[in-house]
Structures are given as C-alpha cells and as structure tokens.
Design a protein around this motif. Structure first.
Motif, mmCIF file in Angstrom:
data_model
loop_
_atom_site.group_PDB
_atom_site.id
_atom_site.type_symbol
_atom_site.label_atom_id
_atom_site.label_comp_id
_atom_site.label_asym_id
_atom_site.label_seq_id
_atom_site.Cartn_x
_atom_site.Cartn_y
_atom_site.Cartn_z
ATOM 1 N N ILE A 1 0.748 -1.187 0.021
ATOM 2 C CA ILE A 1 -0.140 0.101 0.007
ATOM 3 C C ILE A 1 0.851 1.129 -0.085
ATOM 4 C CG2 ILE A 1 -0.235 -0.282 2.739
ATOM 5 C CD1 ILE A 1 -2.900 1.324 2.168
ATOM 6 N N SER B 1 -4.316 6.917 -1.927
ATOM 7 C CA SER B 1 -3.746 5.591 -1.735
ATOM 8 C C SER B 1 -3.557 4.686 -3.113
ATOM 9 C CB SER B 1 -4.297 4.631 -0.587
ATOM 10 O OG SER B 1 -4.326 5.427 0.592
ATOM 11 N N TYR C 1 -0.871 -6.211 -5.572
ATOM 12 C CA TYR C 1 -1.209 -7.360 -5.157
ATOM 13 C C TYR C 1 -0.590 -8.375 -6.048
ATOM 14 C CZ TYR C 1 -4.916 -5.634 -1.934
ATOM 15 O OH TYR C 1 -5.737 -4.921 -0.900
ATOM 16 N N SER D 1 -4.718 -2.854 3.942
ATOM 17 C CA SER D 1 -5.270 -1.583 4.677
ATOM 18 C C SER D 1 -4.387 -0.988 5.403
ATOM 19 C CB SER D 1 -6.887 -1.949 5.106
ATOM 20 O OG SER D 1 -6.615 -2.694 6.146
ATOM 21 N N THR E 1 -6.466 -8.603 1.313
ATOM 22 C CA THR E 1 -6.626 -7.297 1.253
ATOM 23 C C THR E 1 -5.682 -6.544 2.305
ATOM 24 O OG1 THR E 1 -9.062 -7.785 0.881
ATOM 25 C CG2 THR E 1 -8.373 -5.375 1.690
ATOM 26 N N TYR F 1 -2.915 0.506 -4.153
ATOM 27 C CA TYR F 1 -2.730 -0.747 -3.728
ATOM 28 C C TYR F 1 -2.293 -1.715 -4.924
ATOM 29 C CZ TYR F 1 -6.143 1.220 -0.369
ATOM 30 O OH TYR F 1 -6.648 2.130 0.444
#
Length: 129
Positions: free
Chosen positions: A51, A58, A62, A73, A71, A60
């Motif tokens: 992140i 922001s 993966y 955060s 996920t 993200y």
C-alpha cells in the motif's frame, strides 16, 4: 529509523482466514509505502501486497497469487498496516514480513525487496490441508 513489528501469526486450516498486522514506530516522515512479503522454506522471499499513500490518496498492489483473497489496509491513527487473508491455501504457508520505505508507487518498485529500507522480524503463517 523506523521499527516494524508484525503480529497475527497462526495455524489455520485451508479455507480459513487470518489477519496480520504491521505496527510502525520511529521516524515516519519519509514513510509512504508498506509492503508484505513472504518466504517459504527453501524459496526466495516473494512479494505479497503493498500500500502506498500520500496526501489523502492511496494505491494498492497485489501479487497474482493472492489477488481476490488478500486485502491490504492502513490505519493511519495507529500507524499500522494490515493484511487480511481469506481463503488460505497450504501454499500460503510462509514467514510473512512487512517492509517500509519511500517507494515509488509502481509495480516494479513495490514488488522488489531492495526497494524497502526497513523490515520487520517476520511472523509465521501455517495453513494445513
């Protein structure tokens, strides 16, 4: 200096869930990215998720192997980054590390271990079949 402490280690059955935490302390004025990596026995450390944040925005990232199941955060008030892991598989078994630094929010940057300046000590995740 930045200190990172992971928590949330555990043993779960396949299909189960687990949440890992990465708490940061110290000088964080140049800290914009936190990534999670994992290392299974006999294998290289591999990217899991990251992140990036700045000025209320922001991004993200993966790994394909965890997309849709994990996920990432962040709780800015607690200086903590989480990775919620769902649908765990035996191949997710590894020591999970969080890492932090001022990393460019691009895949080829956030996915590289050498992009990060600070690392936690790692936490074990074991998924039984």
């Amino acid at each position: 200096q930045v200190q990172l402490v992971e928590s949330g280690r555990g043993l779960v059955q396949a299909g189960g869930s687990l949440r890992l935490s990465c708490a940061a302390s110290g000088r964080m004025d140049r800290l914009y990215t936190v990534g999670w990596f994992r290392q299974a026995p006999g294998k290289e450390r591999e990217f899991v998720a990251a992140i990036w944040w700045s000025a209320g925005s922001s991004s993200y990232f993966y790994a394909d192997s965890v997309k849709g199941r994990f996920t990432i955060s962040r709780d800015s008030a607690k200086n903590t980054v989480y990775v919620q892991m769902e649908g765990l598989k035996p191949e997710d078994t590894a020591v999970y590390y969080c890492a932090a630094g001022d990393v460019t929010p691009r895949w080829d940057s956030v996915s590289r271990t050498r992009s990060y300046d600070y690392w936690g000590q790692g936490t074990q995740v074991t998924v039984s079949s």
